[in-house]
Motif scaffolding. Sequence first.
Motif, mmCIF file in Angstrom:
data_model
loop_
_atom_site.group_PDB
_atom_site.id
_atom_site.type_symbol
_atom_site.label_atom_id
_atom_site.label_comp_id
_atom_site.label_asym_id
_atom_site.label_seq_id
_atom_site.Cartn_x
_atom_site.Cartn_y
_atom_site.Cartn_z
ATOM 1 N N UNK A 41 -49.582 35.818 77.098
ATOM 2 C CA UNK A 41 -50.847 35.251 77.579
ATOM 3 C C UNK A 41 -50.833 35.400 79.098
ATOM 4 N N UNK A 42 -51.839 36.044 79.649
ATOM 5 C CA UNK A 42 -51.895 36.275 81.102
ATOM 6 C C UNK A 42 -52.738 35.199 81.772
ATOM 7 N N UNK A 43 -52.253 34.724 82.895
ATOM 8 C CA UNK A 43 -53.024 33.779 83.691
ATOM 9 C C UNK A 43 -52.717 33.978 85.167
ATOM 10 N N UNK A 44 -53.573 33.433 85.990
ATOM 11 C CA UNK A 44 -53.382 33.501 87.441
ATOM 12 C C UNK A 44 -53.260 32.072 87.961
ATOM 13 N N UNK A 45 -52.266 31.842 88.815
ATOM 14 C CA UNK A 45 -52.037 30.518 89.378
ATOM 15 C C UNK A 45 -53.207 30.140 90.282
ATOM 16 N N UNK A 46 -53.769 28.967 90.012
ATOM 17 C CA UNK A 46 -54.884 28.466 90.810
ATOM 18 C C UNK A 46 -54.363 27.570 91.935
ATOM 19 N N UNK A 47 -55.156 27.478 92.973
ATOM 20 C CA UNK A 47 -54.787 26.694 94.150
ATOM 21 C C UNK A 47 -54.449 25.245 93.779
ATOM 22 N N UNK A 62 -46.214 31.038 92.734
ATOM 23 C CA UNK A 62 -47.002 30.613 93.890
ATOM 24 C C UNK A 62 -48.487 30.874 93.633
ATOM 25 N N UNK A 63 -49.303 30.301 94.494
ATOM 26 C CA UNK A 63 -50.745 30.457 94.374
ATOM 27 C C UNK A 63 -51.129 31.934 94.285
ATOM 28 N N UNK A 64 -52.006 32.236 93.348
ATOM 29 C CA UNK A 64 -52.581 33.559 93.102
ATOM 30 C C UNK A 64 -51.628 34.533 92.398
ATOM 31 N N UNK A 65 -50.407 34.095 92.070
ATOM 32 C CA UNK A 65 -49.525 34.952 91.270
ATOM 33 C C UNK A 65 -50.168 35.203 89.915
ATOM 34 N N UNK A 66 -50.033 36.408 89.437
ATOM 35 C CA UNK A 66 -50.457 36.720 88.072
ATOM 36 C C UNK A 66 -49.222 36.578 87.192
ATOM 37 N N UNK A 67 -49.318 35.734 86.180
ATOM 38 C CA UNK A 67 -48.184 35.428 85.327
ATOM 39 C C UNK A 67 -48.452 35.853 83.899
#
Length: 182
Positions: free
Chosen positions: A10-16, A74-79
Amino acid sequence: MKRQDFRFFHRLRVRWAEVDMQKIVFNAHYLMYFDTAVTDYWRALALPYEQAMHQLGGELYVKKATVEFHASARCDDQLDVAMKCSRIGTSSMVFTGAIFRGEQLLITSELIYVFADPLTQTSRPVPDGLRRILTSYEAGEPMVTLKLGSWAELGAHAGAIRSEVFIEEQGIPLEMEWDEAD
């Protein structure tokens, strides 16, 4: 643990808002990431969770959740949150999770769920049908098959699906959905 150990991601991006004063993801958010991945894992199984649990006569309850930290996001990392069912017992299931940033392993997790009666929350054996689906998925088998054919061959099943999607889910009036051209 490596990416190739998993079939599901499951792909997500870290939000601020998920980052703390240290400018790294606050630790509690990792459990949310794993929980979100479990939801998508059920989609990958082609099992709408609520309907499936109702038909199986039970619910899954978290018994234990562990998280091990290897590196920070960290913020904005794609995980990529990886998930797999690694063991099925009599009434419990163990899901192993991992969070990757590219190839780098950041976080690992173990989630233990117990299949139980929703009214009494007492454990029940994992139904054989669910056991087969989980085992098949982890073995790499497809979860959905597409059948092509005439309405005479497939109409009974296709009509039921069509009614559920268009009439029940989308609210299209019955008289508009079905007509003499069907």
